[in-house]
Structures are given as C-alpha cells and as structure tokens.
Design a protein around this motif. Sequence first.
Motif, PDB file in Angstrom:
ATOM      1  N   TRP A  90       3.071  -0.201   0.535  1.00 29.95           N
ATOM      2  CA  TRP A  90       4.023  -0.020   1.627  1.00 29.95           C
ATOM      3  C   TRP A  90       3.701  -1.031   2.724  1.00 29.95           C
ATOM      4  O   TRP A  90       2.531  -1.215   3.078  1.00 29.95           O
ATOM      5  N   VAL A  92       4.876  -2.636   6.695  1.00 29.86           N
ATOM      6  CA  VAL A  92       5.584  -2.402   7.951  1.00 29.86           C
ATOM      7  C   VAL A  92       5.688  -3.728   8.693  1.00 29.86           C
ATOM      8  O   VAL A  92       4.666  -4.380   8.957  1.00 29.86           O
ATOM      9  N   LEU A 106       0.170  -1.017   4.840  1.00 30.58           N
ATOM     10  CA  LEU A 106       0.064   0.244   5.564  1.00 30.58           C
ATOM     11  C   LEU A 106      -1.361   0.528   6.025  1.00 30.58           C
ATOM     12  O   LEU A 106      -1.579   0.941   7.164  1.00 30.58           O
ATOM     13  N   THR A 197       1.256  10.231   9.690  1.00 32.14           N
ATOM     14  CA  THR A 197       0.833   9.857   8.342  1.00 32.14           C
ATOM     15  C   THR A 197       0.486  11.066   7.488  1.00 32.14           C
ATOM     16  O   THR A 197       0.243  10.920   6.285  1.00 32.14           O
ATOM     17  N   LEU A 212       5.063   7.035   6.432  1.00 30.22           N
ATOM     18  CA  LEU A 212       4.945   6.823   7.880  1.00 30.22           C
ATOM     19  C   LEU A 212       6.248   7.227   8.554  1.00 30.22           C
ATOM     20  O   LEU A 212       7.317   6.692   8.227  1.00 30.22           O
TER      21      LEU A 212
END
Length: 309
Positions: A90, A92, A106, A197, A212
Amino acid sequence: MIIKIRKNSDVPSSEITPESIYIDRRKFLGASAGIGAATFLGAGKAHAAPQDDEPNTWEEITSYNNFYEFGTGKGDPAKNAPDRLITDPWTVKVDGLCNNPADYHLEDFIKPSTIEDRTYRLRCVEAWSMVVPWRGFPLVDVIDRAEPTAAAKYVAFETLWDPEQMPERNWRPRIDWPYREGLRLDEAMHPLSLLVTGLYGKDLPAQNGAPLRLAVPWKYGFKSIKSIVRITFTEDQPPTTWATQTPREYGFYSNVNPDVDHPRWSQKTEKRIDSSKLFGSRRIDTQFLNGYADEVAHLYEGMDLRKNF
C-alpha cells in the motif's frame, strides 16, 4: 466526553515549524478549554452526554458499515471487502502545496509517529452512532513532515480507486469515483484528528477502511474517509464526494449539530447501535459537535453553522 488515549510508543512527533502557520498542539488544547457548545456563537443549547458510552463490540463495529464501493447494505462491506481489498503493498502519496512531497510505502508513512489507542464517538449523518476504540496516530504528524507552504489552507484526501477490487462501483456511475474528502488545515492539525491503522488493538479490517483511514470525531462519519491513498495540500476548498454529489444535503464542514437537520430527517437524536437491546439499538440525544465542543468549538467561532453546515 470520550477521549481515552493510550500511547504505544515513545517516539516523539516532529516539532512544529515556527515560520509556518502551525499551532502547538498543547496550545491548541489550552485555547479550546472552557469553550463549550453553550457559549459558541450560533451553536444553540448544549446537549447532555449519554449515560452509557461504553465501546461497541468488535462484531458491531465490523459488521455495520458504510463503504459503498463494496455495496450499499450495512452488511455488504463485511461480506465483500475482506476477500477483495488488497492492502499489502500500500502506498500513500503526499503532494500539493508542501515542501516535502513524497510517495510512501505504508510502513514508512506510519513509522515516525507515536501509535495510540483512542476511543471516539462515531456519529453517522444517517443518525446512527457507535463508540469505537481506534488505534492510530495524529494527522498533524503527517502535516509536520510535509511542511505545507503558507499558501496551503486545506487538506484533501482520496480513497483507493480500483474497479477490479471494488466492482460495486459499477452500480452507481453517477458518483465520480474515487471517493474524496477534505478538511480545513486547522481542522486537520487539531490533536483529535487521527489517522487510523487499527481497531481494538488489531489491524484495521477491510470493511472499516483498511489499511489507513481518517477519524474526525466531531464531524459526521462520511468525513472520516477510508482506505486513503493520497493526501494533498491545497489553497482552495477541495471538492468532496457528497458535498459535490448532493450539496443541499451534505456540506463541506458536516459538523455534528442537532440544531441543523438533514433535509430529509432530524439530527436531534441518534440510534446508538447496541446488540444487547431487543431491536439492536437505543435512541439517545445527539450532542453538539458530537460531544467534543470543549476541544473544537473555537475552530468555528463567528461562523454561521447553518450556512456552513
């Protein structure tokens, strides 16, 4: 009022940048002390807290959800999301008007922050509610690291968009996916704004917005965006999914306010999910700013909350 906090790490958050518009978190809390709903301009009367604010059970929290990408029924996300949503790996993206844009894995996004367990009220705009023991870290940690420029006034958020994982998107083409939300920068920097989380000390389940999500406890639940993949600093108020979709019903601010009804139902009371009761819920009074007025009412001093709903 519920703000139960337990820290799970001794790693400190990054220091506030003095040349920016940042506000020290302790000063933020101190400035808000003693400012309640009754003294807030245009807020109306204060509302009594419920007598029983014990956290909802794991089963209640993970089986009664809104996550329309996985279905419109309250039980659909729990049936569909766990087998479809891929949360590892993942990433961000943090971008926009900031000095330190970055694409994070992440684990690198989370690692510098202090992880805490916090129990918050969750009030849905549909007039139901829960009490949820989240695990996460303050959103302001991310803001500190990104160092937004002086021009940044808002923070925009974006949910994962992947029709292969989220086929339920196909049933509602009138929604402009991906799901988007936003906060004013001072709201985002408030100590209560939490990047989540986990839940009950465990990793966050897919149906609750893994891996998230955001928790902003004084706003209606749809502001607490799930499965976040992008955070962007902007000068202008960002377009958000429901405020764009149905602006008469869902405003940008969407602060919990029993004196401002939804056009199709009252917001004065709420259905607290409670499986111990005969009908699985009980009716309680809704509190101004969801009971967090002492902490956050100063953010809206002087605002017309009927216009800025």
